[in-house]
Design an enzyme around this catalytic site. Structure first.
Site, short mmCIF file in Angstrom:
data_model
loop_
_atom_site.label_atom_id
_atom_site.label_comp_id
_atom_site.label_asym_id
_atom_site.label_seq_id
_atom_site.Cartn_x
_atom_site.Cartn_y
_atom_site.Cartn_z
N ASP A 1 0.87 -12.44 6.06
CA ASP A 1 2.18 -11.92 6.45
C ASP A 1 2.47 -10.61 5.71
O ASP A 1 3.04 -9.68 6.28
CB ASP A 1 3.28 -12.95 6.13
CG ASP A 1 3.08 -14.23 6.92
OD1 ASP A 1 2.53 -14.17 8.04
OD2 ASP A 1 3.46 -15.30 6.42
N ASP B 1 -2.87 -17.82 -5.07
CA ASP B 1 -2.26 -18.53 -3.94
C ASP B 1 -2.26 -17.57 -2.75
O ASP B 1 -1.64 -16.51 -2.81
CB ASP B 1 -0.82 -18.92 -4.34
CG ASP B 1 -0.06 -19.63 -3.23
OD1 ASP B 1 -0.61 -19.74 -2.11
OD2 ASP B 1 1.07 -20.07 -3.48
N GLY C 1 8.08 -18.80 6.09
CA GLY C 1 8.09 -18.61 7.55
C GLY C 1 7.47 -17.26 7.84
O GLY C 1 7.77 -16.27 7.16
N GLU D 1 5.05 -18.29 15.77
CA GLU D 1 5.60 -19.51 15.16
C GLU D 1 6.99 -19.81 15.72
O GLU D 1 7.79 -20.51 15.11
CB GLU D 1 5.66 -19.32 13.63
CG GLU D 1 5.50 -20.61 12.85
CD GLU D 1 5.42 -20.35 11.37
OE1 GLU D 1 4.49 -20.86 10.75
OE2 GLU D 1 6.29 -19.62 10.83
N ASN E 1 11.40 -20.18 7.52
CA ASN E 1 11.24 -21.55 7.02
C ASN E 1 11.59 -21.63 5.55
O ASN E 1 11.51 -20.64 4.82
CB ASN E 1 9.77 -22.00 7.11
CG ASN E 1 9.27 -22.11 8.53
OD1 ASN E 1 10.04 -22.36 9.45
ND2 ASN E 1 7.98 -21.93 8.71
O1 RIB Z 1 2.08 -17.63 6.70
C1 RIB Z 1 2.65 -18.41 5.68
C2 RIB Z 1 3.83 -19.15 6.22
O2 RIB Z 1 3.37 -20.06 7.20
C3 RIB Z 1 4.57 -19.99 5.22
O3 RIB Z 1 5.59 -19.30 4.54
C4 RIB Z 1 5.07 -21.16 6.04
O4 RIB Z 1 6.45 -21.20 6.19
C5 RIB Z 1 4.37 -21.03 7.38
O5 RIB Z 1 5.20 -20.49 8.32
#
Ligand code: RIB
Length: 318
Positions: free
Chosen positions: A257, A251, A44, A144, A16
């Site tokens: 991730d 943040d 993303g 996702e 994303n």
């Molecule tokens: O986990 C964080 C991500 O969730 C963001 O970068 C956003 O794109 C969503 O996919």
């Protein structure tokens, strides 16, 4: 120079472009709030996890879909510069996926994802990548992307005896747990409650119920991240708590991730799981010190230094 890791991963997931608005307070339903800042960054869950693993030294192949727009071209170039193998990354006739993210003064966030190109990743297109998945050291997947593509990738890995880590985020209530085998599932506390119907904080007292759920869902190891609280590792052997790495977050977008990418790399190297989690906790903590999902993802050397520093300061205190 030799790679710092022997891990070779395939990451199947979303890419994303994140539009991040900084606000004092997150809006409640029906509210309008005014942002003091707007930024556009790469994100993303799939892209973030691929980058995290690459910065930790893994050889990473990314499978997913970008749009045939300037964002898609920029994202591909960015991943290439970061050393991620993009040779099997599709460009499709669509806009690149994006996410609208709002971050408040305490670093808490709300995210709305618009799938765009990510929504075009199909089961058959994953099937065409069978040979690539079958030779991977480990497969890392999130939810996702369309579920059929995630499930297809996992089935190929299962048939090829490739270990699989699923970051079951965002939760999909239709995920067919009993059709696949998962070596590790990574979730946060809310996701754990939603998927397993149990409270993570009291895992040790309800161990038999957790074990039953893991067996029913064919999960070997369940990892529950809990922000500043210890990460839980639940398996048939019991519950292990691994303390979080202490920081003052700016943040938290992308911290989960970062955790998943480092966890996958260390697990593929054959590291013992509690130690895997120590590395992943430290990396996730460092990732929260900068704004943006990818800006703060640390390199392996930085994670190593943070762990060494932590050890020597706890020795000094003792
Ligand atoms: O986990 C964080 C991500 O969730 C963001 O970068 C956003 O794109 C969503 O996919």
């Amino acid at each position: 120079m030799a790679r710092p890791s022997s891990a070779s991963l395939v990451v199947v997931g979303s890419l994303n472009v994140d539009f991040i608005a900084g606000v004092s307070l997150l809006p409640k339903p029906g509210d309008t709030v005014v942002a003091h800042q707007l930024s556009k960054r790469f994100g993303g869950k799939g892209g973030n996890q691929a980058l995290s693993a690459a910065r930790h030294g893994a050889q990473v192949m990314m499978l997913g879909c970008l749009g045939d727009d300037p964002d898609g071209r920029d994202y591909r170039n960015h991943l290439r510069r970061e050393g991620v193998n993009c040779s099997a990354l599709n460009t499709v006739r669509s806009v690149t996926g994006c996410a609208h993210i709002t971050v408040d003064a305490k670093g808490e966030n709300q995210i709305v994802v618009i799938p765009g190109a990510n929504g075009t990743l199909t089961g058959p297109s994953i099937k065409m990548q069978r040979a690539r998945i079958a030779v991977a050291g480990l497969l890392l997947v999130q939810l996702e992307i369309p579920m059929e593509s995630a499930v297809e990738a996992i089935k190929i890995a299962n048939e090829s005896k490739v270990p699989v880590i699923l970051n079951a985020s965002p939760v999909n209530p239709d995920f067919p747990w009993n059709e696949v085998r998962l070596d590790a599932v990574i979730v946060n506390e809310n996701e754990a409650r939603e998927i397993f119907g149990l409270t993570p904080g009291a895992a040790a007292q309800h161990l038999d119920s957790w074990k039953e759920r893991l067996t029913a869902k064919r999960i070997r190891h369940l990892v529950i991240t809990r922000g500043a609280h210890p990460t839980l590792l639940i398996s048939k052997n019991g519950v292990i708590e691994v303390p979080a790495h202490p920081v003052q977050p700016v943040d938290t977008v992308g911290a989960g991730d970062t955790f998943a990418g480092v966890f996958a790399t260390q697990m593929a190297e054959g590291t013992e799981l509690p130690e895997v989690i120590r590395w992943a906790n430290a990396a996730a903590a460092l990732a929260t010190l900068k704004h943006g999902a990818q800006e703060g993802i640390p390199y392996r050397g930085d994670v190593q230094s943070a762990l060494t520093e932590m050890k020597s300061s706890s020795r000094t205190r003792a």
